[in-house]
Enzyme design. Structure first.
Site, PDB file in Angstrom:
ATOM      1  N   SER A 144       0.674  -1.449   0.190  1.00  8.20           N
ATOM      2  CA  SER A 144      -0.047  -0.048   0.059  1.00  8.20           C
ATOM      3  C   SER A 144       0.814   1.237   0.035  1.00  8.20           C
ATOM      4  O   SER A 144       2.257   1.010   0.505  1.00  8.20           O
ATOM      5  CB  SER A 144      -0.979  -0.036   1.303  1.00  8.20           C
ATOM      6  OG  SER A 144      -1.546   1.224   1.431  1.00  8.20           O
ATOM      7  N   TYR A 157      -3.726  -0.987  10.045  1.00  8.81           N
ATOM      8  CA  TYR A 157      -3.611  -1.093   8.697  1.00  8.81           C
ATOM      9  C   TYR A 157      -2.100  -0.787   8.146  1.00  8.81           C
ATOM     10  O   TYR A 157      -1.465  -1.240   7.589  1.00  8.81           O
ATOM     11  CB  TYR A 157      -4.498  -0.358   7.815  1.00  8.81           C
ATOM     12  CG  TYR A 157      -4.470  -0.815   6.155  1.00  8.81           C
ATOM     13  CD1 TYR A 157      -5.188  -1.798   5.826  1.00  8.81           C
ATOM     14  CD2 TYR A 157      -4.107   0.172   5.480  1.00  8.81           C
ATOM     15  CE1 TYR A 157      -5.335  -2.069   4.407  1.00  8.81           C
ATOM     16  CE2 TYR A 157      -3.991  -0.052   3.952  1.00  8.81           C
ATOM     17  CZ  TYR A 157      -4.432  -0.991   3.545  1.00  8.81           C
ATOM     18  OH  TYR A 157      -4.392  -1.282   2.067  1.00  8.81           O
TER      19      TYR A 157
END
Length: 252
Positions: A144, A157
């Site tokens: 990410s 996350y």
């Protein structure tokens, strides 16, 4: 005829979390490049992807698995590798939990990390073992932009995706000499379920788009091409790399 270095005919790819979004796009991209597929994910979530892969003329199988169940990961990997040679592993399964860091519960923290990081590592380990033994294989994980940045209200996350980048480099160091390339893709702002809230917020969406030189949200096809590349012979000398696919976000 000379075979394209991007041709995946004769290869078998395991893709986790292929039921929708980026995972579905990656699975279809690999199938179009010629790979047969094993779709690994939650029960009942991947029938649509299976049907689309089958329509492309590729062999495809669904295997039910919660990747946070680490004992089940070992059992499923043994079943899959016992019946076929897995050439490619794509770790796409992931979840996100949005909350102020002061309000993150232990349960939410562990759930995100167990899926995004711990499950990913044990999948790499189980499928990487036979790859290393035969001296060939490709592992591609979905990282990410939050493998590089801190983000807002996504502490677990962010921690997990930083970990994905680290695991990618660590495994590349150990397994590169054994013929296994381990890389990752860091998608930018994609039009998926994870970004529904951001895209629905006019001010936030406008601010995000203003920073992206491409001027648009990404989609699954943008990531699929990167996955095909990293899964193919074209990337035989690419190892330990986190490939950003972000429309230019990180360049700003």
């Amino acid at each position: 005829m000379t075979r394209s270095p991007f041709d995946l005919h004769g290869r078998c790819a395991v893709v986790t979390g292929a039921g929708r979004g980026l995972g579905q796009g990656i699975a279809l991209g690999l199938a179009r490049a010629g790979a047969d597929l094993v779709l690994v994910g939650r029960s009942g979530s991947q029938t649509e992807t299976r049907d689309q892969v089958a329509d492309l003329g590729r062999d495809v199988e669904i295997v039910d698995l919660d990747v946070s169940d680490h004992e089940a990961v070992g059992r499923v990997a043994a079943e899959v590798t016992g019946s076929r040679q897995v050439d490619i592993l794509v770790n796409n399964a992931g979840i996100i939990d949005r909350a102020d860091a002061l309000d993150v519960t232990r349960q939410a923290w562990h759930r995100v990390v167990d899926v995004n990081l711990n499950g990913l590592f044990f999948l790499c380990q189980e499928f990487g073992r036979p790859m290393a033994a035969r001296g060939h294989g490709k592992i591609v994980s979905v990282a990410s932009l939050l493998s590089f940045q801190g983000g807002i209200r996504v502490a677990a996350y962010t921690a997990s995706k930083h970990g994905v980048a680290g695991i990618t480099k660590a495994l590349a160091n150990e397994w590169g000499p054994l013929g296994v390339q381990v890389n990752a893709i860091a998608p930018g702002y994609m039009a998926t379920d994870n970004t529904t809230a951001l895209r629905a917020d006019p001010d936030r969406s406008r601010a995000i788009l203003a920073r992206i030189p491409a001027g648009r949200w990404g989609d699954a096809a943008d990531v699929a091409g990167a996955a095909v590349f990293l899964s193919s012979a074209a990337a035989d000398y690419v190892n330990g790399h986190v490939l950003v696919v972000d429309g230019g976000w990180m360049a700003r």
